[in-house]
Design a protein around this motif. Sequence first.
Motif, PDB file in Angstrom:
ATOM      1  N   VAL A 102      38.518  38.162  51.819  1.00 37.48           N
ATOM      2  CA  VAL A 102      39.082  39.395  51.959  1.00 37.48           C
ATOM      3  C   VAL A 102      39.967  39.731  50.862  1.00 37.48           C
ATOM      4  O   VAL A 102      39.720  40.527  50.066  1.00 37.48           O
ATOM      5  CB  VAL A 102      39.910  39.641  53.549  1.00 37.48           C
ATOM      6  CG1 VAL A 102      40.665  41.173  53.122  1.00 37.48           C
ATOM      7  CG2 VAL A 102      38.973  39.672  54.545  1.00 37.48           C
ATOM      8  N   PHE A 103      40.948  38.568  50.452  1.00 34.85           N
ATOM      9  CA  PHE A 103      41.459  38.532  49.373  1.00 34.85           C
ATOM     10  C   PHE A 103      40.643  38.795  48.065  1.00 34.85           C
ATOM     11  O   PHE A 103      41.079  39.654  47.378  1.00 34.85           O
ATOM     12  CB  PHE A 103      42.523  37.513  49.499  1.00 34.85           C
ATOM     13  CG  PHE A 103      43.495  37.386  48.035  1.00 34.85           C
ATOM     14  CD1 PHE A 103      44.432  37.737  47.924  1.00 34.85           C
ATOM     15  CD2 PHE A 103      42.688  36.514  47.025  1.00 34.85           C
ATOM     16  CE1 PHE A 103      45.322  37.826  46.730  1.00 34.85           C
ATOM     17  CE2 PHE A 103      43.471  36.572  45.680  1.00 34.85           C
ATOM     18  CZ  PHE A 103      44.748  37.075  45.521  1.00 34.85           C
ATOM     19  N   MET A 104      39.801  38.075  48.108  1.00 39.12           N
ATOM     20  CA  MET A 104      39.054  38.028  46.853  1.00 39.12           C
ATOM     21  C   MET A 104      38.268  39.412  46.687  1.00 39.12           C
ATOM     22  O   MET A 104      38.509  39.924  45.468  1.00 39.12           O
ATOM     23  CB  MET A 104      37.789  37.113  46.922  1.00 39.12           C
ATOM     24  CG  MET A 104      36.902  37.116  45.841  1.00 39.12           C
ATOM     25  SD  MET A 104      35.326  36.380  46.210  1.00 39.12           S
ATOM     26  CE  MET A 104      34.393  37.533  46.834  1.00 39.12           C
ATOM     27  N   VAL A 105      37.804  40.018  47.456  1.00 38.30           N
ATOM     28  CA  VAL A 105      37.183  41.422  47.399  1.00 38.30           C
ATOM     29  C   VAL A 105      38.136  42.209  46.910  1.00 38.30           C
ATOM     30  O   VAL A 105      37.702  43.037  45.996  1.00 38.30           O
ATOM     31  CB  VAL A 105      36.522  41.761  48.850  1.00 38.30           C
ATOM     32  CG1 VAL A 105      36.057  43.044  48.756  1.00 38.30           C
ATOM     33  CG2 VAL A 105      35.356  40.824  49.236  1.00 38.30           C
ATOM     34  N   PHE A 106      39.225  42.525  47.762  1.00 38.86           N
ATOM     35  CA  PHE A 106      40.084  43.730  47.255  1.00 38.86           C
ATOM     36  C   PHE A 106      40.837  43.232  45.803  1.00 38.86           C
ATOM     37  O   PHE A 106      40.955  44.028  45.077  1.00 38.86           O
ATOM     38  CB  PHE A 106      41.173  43.712  48.439  1.00 38.86           C
ATOM     39  CG  PHE A 106      40.587  44.425  49.454  1.00 38.86           C
ATOM     40  CD1 PHE A 106      40.528  45.881  49.472  1.00 38.86           C
ATOM     41  CD2 PHE A 106      40.362  43.954  50.772  1.00 38.86           C
ATOM     42  CE1 PHE A 106      39.933  46.449  50.617  1.00 38.86           C
ATOM     43  CE2 PHE A 106      39.639  44.449  51.634  1.00 38.86           C
ATOM     44  CZ  PHE A 106      39.271  45.716  51.763  1.00 38.86           C
ATOM     45  N   ALA A 107      41.128  41.828  45.870  1.00 38.38           N
ATOM     46  CA  ALA A 107      42.003  41.429  44.566  1.00 38.38           C
ATOM     47  C   ALA A 107      41.092  41.818  43.292  1.00 38.38           C
ATOM     48  O   ALA A 107      41.395  42.368  42.373  1.00 38.38           O
ATOM     49  CB  ALA A 107      42.424  40.232  44.544  1.00 38.38           C
ATOM     50  N   VAL A 108      39.939  41.141  43.537  1.00 42.44           N
ATOM     51  CA  VAL A 108      39.018  41.340  42.223  1.00 42.44           C
ATOM     52  C   VAL A 108      38.597  42.995  42.021  1.00 42.44           C
ATOM     53  O   VAL A 108      38.798  43.386  40.804  1.00 42.44           O
ATOM     54  CB  VAL A 108      37.821  40.584  42.324  1.00 42.44           C
ATOM     55  CG1 VAL A 108      36.813  40.744  41.250  1.00 42.44           C
ATOM     56  CG2 VAL A 108      38.140  39.114  42.384  1.00 42.44           C
ATOM     57  N   ALA A 109      38.228  43.618  42.999  1.00 39.57           N
ATOM     58  CA  ALA A 109      37.714  45.037  42.560  1.00 39.57           C
ATOM     59  C   ALA A 109      39.167  45.605  42.108  1.00 39.57           C
ATOM     60  O   ALA A 109      38.873  46.536  41.220  1.00 39.57           O
ATOM     61  CB  ALA A 109      37.554  45.572  44.011  1.00 39.57           C
TER      62      ALA A 109
END
Lengths: 322, 284
Positions: A102-109
Amino acid sequence: MTDTTDTTDTRVPVLRPRAATPRAAAVRPSARERGTRLLAALFLAPTVVGIVIFTVVPIIGSVVLSLFHWNVIDPPGWAGAANYRSVFTDSTVLVSFRNTLVFMVFAVAAQLLIALSLALTLNGRMPGWLRSLFRSAFFFPLVLSAASISVVMKYLFNQDFGVINWLIGLFGIAPVPWLTSEHGAMATVIIVYVWQQFGFSFLLFVGGLNNIPKEIHEAAALDGATGLRKHLAITLPLLSPTLLVASVVGIINALQVFEQPYVLTDGGPGDSTRTVVMVIYEKAFEQLRFGEASAVGVLLFVLIMAVTAVQFRLSRRFVHYQ
Amino acid sequence: MSQATLNIGRARYALGPWARIAGLTVCALLTLGPVVWTVSTSLRTPADSFNLPPQIIPTHPSTAAYRGVFDQIDVWLLALNSTLVTALIAVGQMITAGLAGYAFARLDFRFKKPLFGLVLATMMVPLQVTIVPVFLVLKSMGLTDTLLGLIIPAFPTAFGTFLMRQYFLGMPKDLGEAAMLDGAGPWRIFRSVYAPLARPGLAIVGVLAFNYHWNEFFRPLILETSGQNYTLPLGLVSLQGNLGTGSISVVLAGVVLSMLPAVAVFAVGQRPLREGITSAGVNR
């Protein structure tokens, strides 16, 4: 055996002045060639030996360790798949993988979107000094330590006396429990991470935009392309190799997030911001379960490889090289 | 060339430039705001540190918080540890990356391609995956809880090697060939011709290493167990732990102290740092 693998530099055929003389054409390597090989070995030794000892052997070590029960004190015992079984049934581990994704998806986007829009905006017409001022400002957080920034942010996001809640209070918004509610804590960790990290993608995009020849945009303007359409049809395809690098590096970094949740929330409330790397740290160095920690590490490695492979696969369709 | 056409194109939305600059200014304020707040709060008295609205210019400026930091933790020791670790890693990486990068770019030897592949592949391996075995390797060497244990594993740098290889590849081959015709051996060609030209590239490697390792937290947290081996980031987080939420200004004064060298490097090494990062996305 001569090596001609150097594909990046094919401008000039190598001059071999000695090859013209009969003596140098002998089968045995010349003194000069032997000298070159010895020099190469000496030059490479520190890097290659270091990488073998501190990266290659540890990777194999991690896989092996993940098959043993070991707490440093007692002798190691064979575990087979037991560590993996217990990891897959450990709700904390499973939650940590979900949190990390979840962190990866939102942070990278968020990171890519913010960095790209700022780089495109900065690319427009403006005085040179102003441009470099902005560029330095966006780049600045990158030189600070993630741990100390998180210490600062912990105060700024405090529910009762933090500046953020005071600031949004000016607009009549009720205080938000940033660090003390599950969704708030994850959002805060993402905000703090993105605040510090977007400068990295930003610099990549600024470099990528500089590499696009001016003539292409000028030709497009002549054809009547403007604004958003120009960016979608021309800039983005030309920038796609840089976008690929930014997203690959962004994802690999995001999957390893540690400092921000460790300092801001210590994984809480509950397990809501506990990340995979935090679990590796806790299992190995707090609970002394080296086997299980290694199993989690191997799974993280597999995850990173899988995500990166998927990205490169997908990118074949979207990335255009000039 | 088509300057006139472009200007006509832009005139269609004349609001453009000002809206852009205003938007960028807001974003820059959001980016720098927390840093400004940190500095100004560190200059308030501990009693004033909770005040809202936050005063950007402290009403009762005071260095009490800074004295507080020096009372609470041994700043000089932590700074010395951080400096030692960071400087030695930076110099070490410049040497190892310079040598290996040159070998990959300009020397002929067996297994060049697989060896370079190995170096590139290790860029993909996250530190956290290997940290348990690395800890055990260091333990067997007796290097856990020493500064040397932080320094030695950080000497090889895959990214730095890659960067230096690209750098050497960009240099003209004729220089070395001319020196060879004059009778210079491979070592002389490296030492007298190419190494001096590589200084700007080495500066990039050094500045990147400094920035990364000055701020490093994960490895010191695991390796250094006794306080006398702490580096600044570890000391800061422990400072916060000792005080709880009691005195913000003392903790923030510590943060400012630890930021100073990073800011100095930013001021002096901004260009190398930027080039190091940009080249990750552009030269491949």
